[in-house]
Design a protein around this motif. Structure first.
Motif, PDB file in Angstrom:
ATOM      1  N   LYS A 180      -5.609  10.876  -3.374  1.00 18.01           N
ATOM      2  CA  LYS A 180      -7.019  11.279  -3.264  1.00 18.01           C
ATOM      3  C   LYS A 180      -7.460  11.301  -1.801  1.00 18.01           C
ATOM      4  O   LYS A 180      -8.116  12.249  -1.356  1.00 18.01           O
ATOM      5  CB  LYS A 180      -7.895  10.317  -4.067  1.00 18.01           C
ATOM      6  CG  LYS A 180      -9.362  10.623  -4.013  1.00 18.01           C
ATOM      7  CD  LYS A 180     -10.158   9.607  -4.808  1.00 18.01           C
ATOM      8  CE  LYS A 180     -11.643   9.851  -4.649  1.00 18.01           C
ATOM      9  NZ  LYS A 180     -12.440   8.858  -5.375  1.00 18.01           N
ATOM     10  N   ASN A 181      -7.111  10.283  -1.040  1.00 16.94           N
ATOM     11  CA  ASN A 181      -7.506  10.205   0.366  1.00 16.94           C
ATOM     12  C   ASN A 181      -6.843  11.298   1.202  1.00 16.94           C
ATOM     13  O   ASN A 181      -7.458  11.841   2.123  1.00 16.94           O
ATOM     14  CB  ASN A 181      -7.171   8.828   0.937  1.00 16.94           C
ATOM     15  CG  ASN A 181      -8.041   7.741   0.349  1.00 16.94           C
ATOM     16  OD1 ASN A 181      -9.084   7.998  -0.239  1.00 16.94           O
ATOM     17  ND2 ASN A 181      -7.604   6.500   0.476  1.00 16.94           N
ATOM     18  N   GLU A 240      -2.437   6.778  -6.551  1.00 20.62           N
ATOM     19  CA  GLU A 240      -3.534   7.702  -6.829  1.00 20.62           C
ATOM     20  C   GLU A 240      -4.558   7.722  -5.698  1.00 20.62           C
ATOM     21  O   GLU A 240      -5.072   8.781  -5.331  1.00 20.62           O
ATOM     22  CB  GLU A 240      -4.213   7.340  -8.153  1.00 20.62           C
ATOM     23  CG  GLU A 240      -3.342   7.544  -9.371  1.00 20.62           C
ATOM     24  CD  GLU A 240      -2.331   6.413  -9.626  1.00 20.62           C
ATOM     25  OE1 GLU A 240      -2.411   5.353  -8.965  1.00 20.62           O
ATOM     26  OE2 GLU A 240      -1.451   6.610 -10.477  1.00 20.62           O
ATOM     27  N   LEU A 241      -4.870   6.565  -5.148  1.00 21.92           N
ATOM     28  CA  LEU A 241      -5.849   6.496  -4.062  1.00 21.92           C
ATOM     29  C   LEU A 241      -5.296   7.137  -2.791  1.00 21.92           C
ATOM     30  O   LEU A 241      -6.022   7.846  -2.081  1.00 21.92           O
ATOM     31  CB  LEU A 241      -6.262   5.050  -3.804  1.00 21.92           C
ATOM     32  CG  LEU A 241      -7.423   4.851  -2.836  1.00 21.92           C
ATOM     33  CD1 LEU A 241      -8.653   5.627  -3.278  1.00 21.92           C
ATOM     34  CD2 LEU A 241      -7.753   3.377  -2.714  1.00 21.92           C
ATOM     35  N   GLY A 283      -3.655   4.211   0.861  1.00 21.26           N
ATOM     36  CA  GLY A 283      -4.416   3.728  -0.283  1.00 21.26           C
ATOM     37  C   GLY A 283      -3.719   2.547  -0.910  1.00 21.26           C
ATOM     38  O   GLY A 283      -2.507   2.384  -0.769  1.00 21.26           O
ATOM     39  N   SER A 303      -3.264   2.201  -3.986  1.00 14.27           N
ATOM     40  CA  SER A 303      -2.462   2.711  -5.087  1.00 14.27           C
ATOM     41  C   SER A 303      -1.980   4.119  -4.753  1.00 14.27           C
ATOM     42  O   SER A 303      -2.490   4.766  -3.840  1.00 14.27           O
ATOM     43  CB  SER A 303      -3.294   2.764  -6.377  1.00 14.27           C
ATOM     44  OG  SER A 303      -4.317   3.742  -6.261  1.00 14.27           O
ATOM     45  N   HIS A 348       0.841  -1.197   0.000  1.00 21.04           N
ATOM     46  CA  HIS A 348       0.000   0.000   0.000  1.00 21.04           C
ATOM     47  C   HIS A 348       0.877   1.249   0.000  1.00 21.04           C
ATOM     48  O   HIS A 348       2.094   1.160   0.053  1.00 21.04           O
ATOM     49  CB  HIS A 348      -0.954  -0.004   1.202  1.00 21.04           C
ATOM     50  CG  HIS A 348      -0.269   0.224   2.515  1.00 21.04           C
ATOM     51  ND1 HIS A 348       0.419  -0.769   3.193  1.00 21.04           N
ATOM     52  CD2 HIS A 348      -0.151   1.346   3.266  1.00 21.04           C
ATOM     53  CE1 HIS A 348       0.925  -0.268   4.306  1.00 21.04           C
ATOM     54  NE2 HIS A 348       0.602   1.015   4.378  1.00 21.04           N
TER      55      HIS A 348
END
Length: 66
Positions: free
Chosen positions: A38-39, A34-35, A30, A32, A15
């Motif tokens: 975003k988080n 990107e995740l 996240g 990824s 992660h």
């Protein structure tokens, strides 16, 4: 009003962990890259949304001009 923050994202095994050095208590993970990004953005938005004007000024953050 938007703000810009440097966000550090580190791969941790299976992660990613991310945080903004100016507000290290806003951390997110996240599955990824990107995740995690975003988080972290969502965490920063929520954190700043709970601050009063004096607290926001003390962060010495730059308004987003984009």
């Amino acid at each position: 009003m938007g703000y810009k923050f440097e966000i550090i994202i580190e791969e941790k095994g299976n992660h990613y962990e991310a945080y903004a050095p100016k507000i290290p208590e806003c951390r997110a993970t996240g599955a990824s890259y990107e995740l995690a990004l975003k988080n972290t953005r969502a965490a920063l938005k929520s954190y700043i949304g709970r601050m009063n004007d004096s607290e926001k000024a003390s962060l010495a953050i730059s308004p987003d001009k984009d």
